[in-house]
Scaffold this active site. Structure first.
Site, short mmCIF file in Angstrom:
data_model
loop_
_atom_site.label_atom_id
_atom_site.label_comp_id
_atom_site.label_asym_id
_atom_site.label_seq_id
_atom_site.Cartn_x
_atom_site.Cartn_y
_atom_site.Cartn_z
N ARG A 144 14.19 1.03 6.94
CA ARG A 144 13.10 0.17 6.50
C ARG A 144 13.69 -1.07 5.87
NH1 ARG A 144 8.68 1.20 1.61
NH2 ARG A 144 10.14 -0.04 0.40
N TYR A 196 7.43 -6.46 -4.31
CA TYR A 196 7.51 -5.02 -4.20
C TYR A 196 8.72 -4.56 -3.39
CZ TYR A 196 7.00 -0.75 -1.71
OH TYR A 196 7.26 0.43 -1.13
N ASP A 224 7.20 -2.03 5.38
CA ASP A 224 6.04 -1.61 4.58
C ASP A 224 5.31 -2.84 4.08
OD1 ASP A 224 4.22 -0.32 2.99
OD2 ASP A 224 5.70 0.84 1.85
N HIS A 262 2.41 -2.58 2.40
CA HIS A 262 1.88 -2.17 1.11
C HIS A 262 0.48 -2.70 0.84
CE1 HIS A 262 3.05 -0.17 -2.69
NE2 HIS A 262 3.89 0.39 -1.86
N GLU A 292 3.83 -0.38 8.08
CA GLU A 292 3.13 0.60 7.26
C GLU A 292 2.08 -0.08 6.39
OE1 GLU A 292 5.83 2.62 4.65
OE2 GLU A 292 4.21 3.29 3.35
N GLU A 346 0.18 7.06 2.88
CA GLU A 346 0.88 7.65 1.73
C GLU A 346 -0.06 7.85 0.55
OE1 GLU A 346 4.05 4.78 1.05
OE2 GLU A 346 3.02 4.00 -0.70
N ARG A 398 1.21 9.24 7.19
CA ARG A 398 2.19 9.26 6.11
C ARG A 398 1.86 10.27 5.02
NH1 ARG A 398 6.42 7.15 5.00
NH2 ARG A 398 5.85 5.94 3.18
N GLU A 451 10.63 9.74 5.51
CA GLU A 451 11.18 8.76 4.56
C GLU A 451 12.18 9.45 3.63
OE1 GLU A 451 8.31 7.02 1.89
OE2 GLU A 451 9.64 5.33 1.41
N TRP A 478 -1.55 -3.81 -4.65
CA TRP A 478 -0.10 -3.63 -4.78
C TRP A 478 0.36 -2.63 -3.76
CZ3 TRP A 478 3.56 0.19 -5.66
CH2 TRP A 478 4.87 -0.32 -5.82
O1 EZ4 Z 1 5.11 2.49 -3.42
O2 EZ4 Z 1 6.16 5.85 -3.76
O3 EZ4 Z 1 6.68 3.72 1.44
N1 EZ4 Z 1 6.92 3.88 0.31
C1 EZ4 Z 1 6.27 3.31 -0.71
C2 EZ4 Z 1 6.64 3.78 -2.09
C3 EZ4 Z 1 5.41 3.78 -2.97
C4 EZ4 Z 1 5.62 4.65 -4.17
C5 EZ4 Z 1 4.30 4.83 -4.91
O4 EZ4 Z 1 4.43 5.77 -5.92
O5 EZ4 Z 1 5.41 2.49 -0.49
O6 EZ4 Z 1 7.64 3.01 -2.63
CO CO Z 2 4.67 2.72 1.50
#
Ligand code: EZ4
Ligand code: CO
Length: 403
Positions: free
Chosen positions: A147, A159, A210, A212, A236, A262, A283, A339, A403
């Site tokens: 990733r 992030y 990701d 996010h 993702e 996730e 996920r 992951e 976030w």
């Molecule tokens: O932000 O596990 O794909 N992984 C992620 C992680 C999440 C954290 C949240 O607790 O996006 O880093």
């Molecule tokens: Co993620």
């Protein structure tokens, strides 16, 4: 056989973990992970105050009945706190069942479907050059799937990018940090990142990214399309998944595969996305989605639609979750990728594990159960410390953003 004791162990060997240990009258015990990053103590209370008193005296072999008892019996269904608590009980009971049978968990689930579990590592850098270096370092360590995330020019903190450019920790040990965000800058930058990464890393390696939950559906569609030349394994969480119709819009515009889930905690969060074939990877994890019993249902549903698993495995999932996940991944027919953010030495001294990493693959151990245990004496030396995930604000006016 009867459950004679159950206790919650909270520890912070570098980050907070919540672990449930269940003991039986025949001397066998099992452990489960109940860590919900940034909201840990809510699950502790849910377990201690409301679940554990109902477990004492029950037969730990009746995993399905206990799952239904905790799910239907609560009346208040679903939600991350409830489902993490149920997951911890469920995982501990599967661990006990493995020890009763003298079999590793993957054997109880139906046996081995593959020789090993492909994992993806995290390459993060403050800029493109640093991320490329990290990708190459991961390739040199044998990773087949990586990733890639990087800082975005003009944005202060982003992030998944640590100060040092190496590992990042998905929580800060004070009140929530505030990051800033600008989707236009990110959308300009990310194709440049993957152009550089693909050129440096070659054709074979799987590249992941990701988002996010930070883009609108049409922005996510633009991103997916702009990344097509670099043939990603997935993007993702391209947009928040509360309004699942958004994924239809993304799908209409791009063939970049999509991973989601996730933050999902139930099959009901996944059902429509899977049935409509709007995602490619699910996920959901053992810890946040109701344990092995429930994740198995999710995976079986996903298999009908050729959706594969890609379990969340950041370091806020404890080694207990990772141990159980590796058994799950060794069995599950429609496995995609797992992951993997390695836990620190200190964390692995508190939690004893029997998996091993080799050439980008993880191998689960052969111990009965899921193979992970906790050293409670050592754990007691690292008490809980308040910690939160950051929040995100739009750079130009400070509006709170996903976030
Ligand atoms: O932000 O596990 O794909 N992984 C992620 C992680 C999440 C954290 C949240 O607790 O996006 O880093
Ligand atoms: Co993620």
């Amino acid at each position: 056989m009867k459950i004679t004791a159950a206790r919650v162990i909270v520890c912070c060997p570098g980050r907070n973990f919540v672990t449930l240990k269940i003991e039986t009258d025949e001397g066998l015990s099992g452990v489960g992970d109940a860590t919900l990053n940034g909201r840990e103590l809510a699950v502790v209370s849910y377990l201690q105050d409301h679940v554990l008193p109902c477990l004492i005296g029950r037969d730990p072999q009746q995993i399905e009945d206990i799952w239904q008892y905790l799910y239907k019996g609560a009346y208040w269904r679903r939600g991350p706190v409830t489902m993490s608590a149920i997951a911890a009980v469920d995982t501990a009971l599967w661990d006990i069942k493995g020890k009763i049978a003298g079999l590793p968990l993957y054997q109880l689930l139906g046996g081995r479907s593959r020789s090993a579990v492909m994992v993806y590592g995290h390459a993060t850098g403050r800029d493109i050059a640093e991320t490329v270096d990290e990708v190459l370092r991961h390739q040199a360590e044998g990773y087949r799937a990586i990733r890639a995330q990087s800082g975005v020019p003009g944005l202060d903190k982003v992030y998944g990018v640590s100060g040092s450019g190496r590992m990042y920790e998905p929580a800060d040990s004070h009140l929530p940090a505030e990051h800033d965000w600008d989707s236009a800058k990110y959308l300009r930058h990310t194709p440049r990142l993957f152009e550089a990464v693909r050129a440096a890393a070659g054709e074979e390696v799987h590249l992941l990214h990701d988002v996010h939950h930070r883009l609108t559906p049409i922005e996510a569609a633009q991103l997916g399309r702009s990344l097509e030349p670099y043939r990603l394994f997935w993007i993702e969480d391209p947009t928040p998944a509360e309004n699942q119709q958004a994924f239809r819009l993304i799908r209409q515009h791009t063939t970049t595969p999509i991973a989601v889930g996730e933050v999902f905690n139930s099959i009901w969060d996944c059902k429509w996305l899977i049935e409509e074939q709007l995602i490619d990877y699910i996920r959901a994890t053992i810890t946040h989605a109701g344990g092995i019993t429930h994740l198995r249902r999710i995976a079986d549903l996903a298999d009908l639609y050729q959706v594969r698993t890609g379990c969340h495995g950041a370091t806020d999932l404890s080694p207990v979750c990772m141990g159980a996940a590796l058994h799950f991944d060794t069995w599950v027919p429609n496995f995609g990728v797992q992951e993997y953010m390695p836990h620190s030495e200190l964390m692995l001294s508190v939690f004893q594990c029997d998996w091993r990493f080799e050439q980008g693959m993880l191998y689960c151990g052969e111990k009965p159960g899921h193979g992970v245990d906790i050293d409670e004496k050592l754990a007691a030396r690292y008490p809980y410390q308040r910690a939160y995930l950051p929040v995100n604000r739009l750079q130009h006016d400070g509006s709170l953003h996903s976030w």
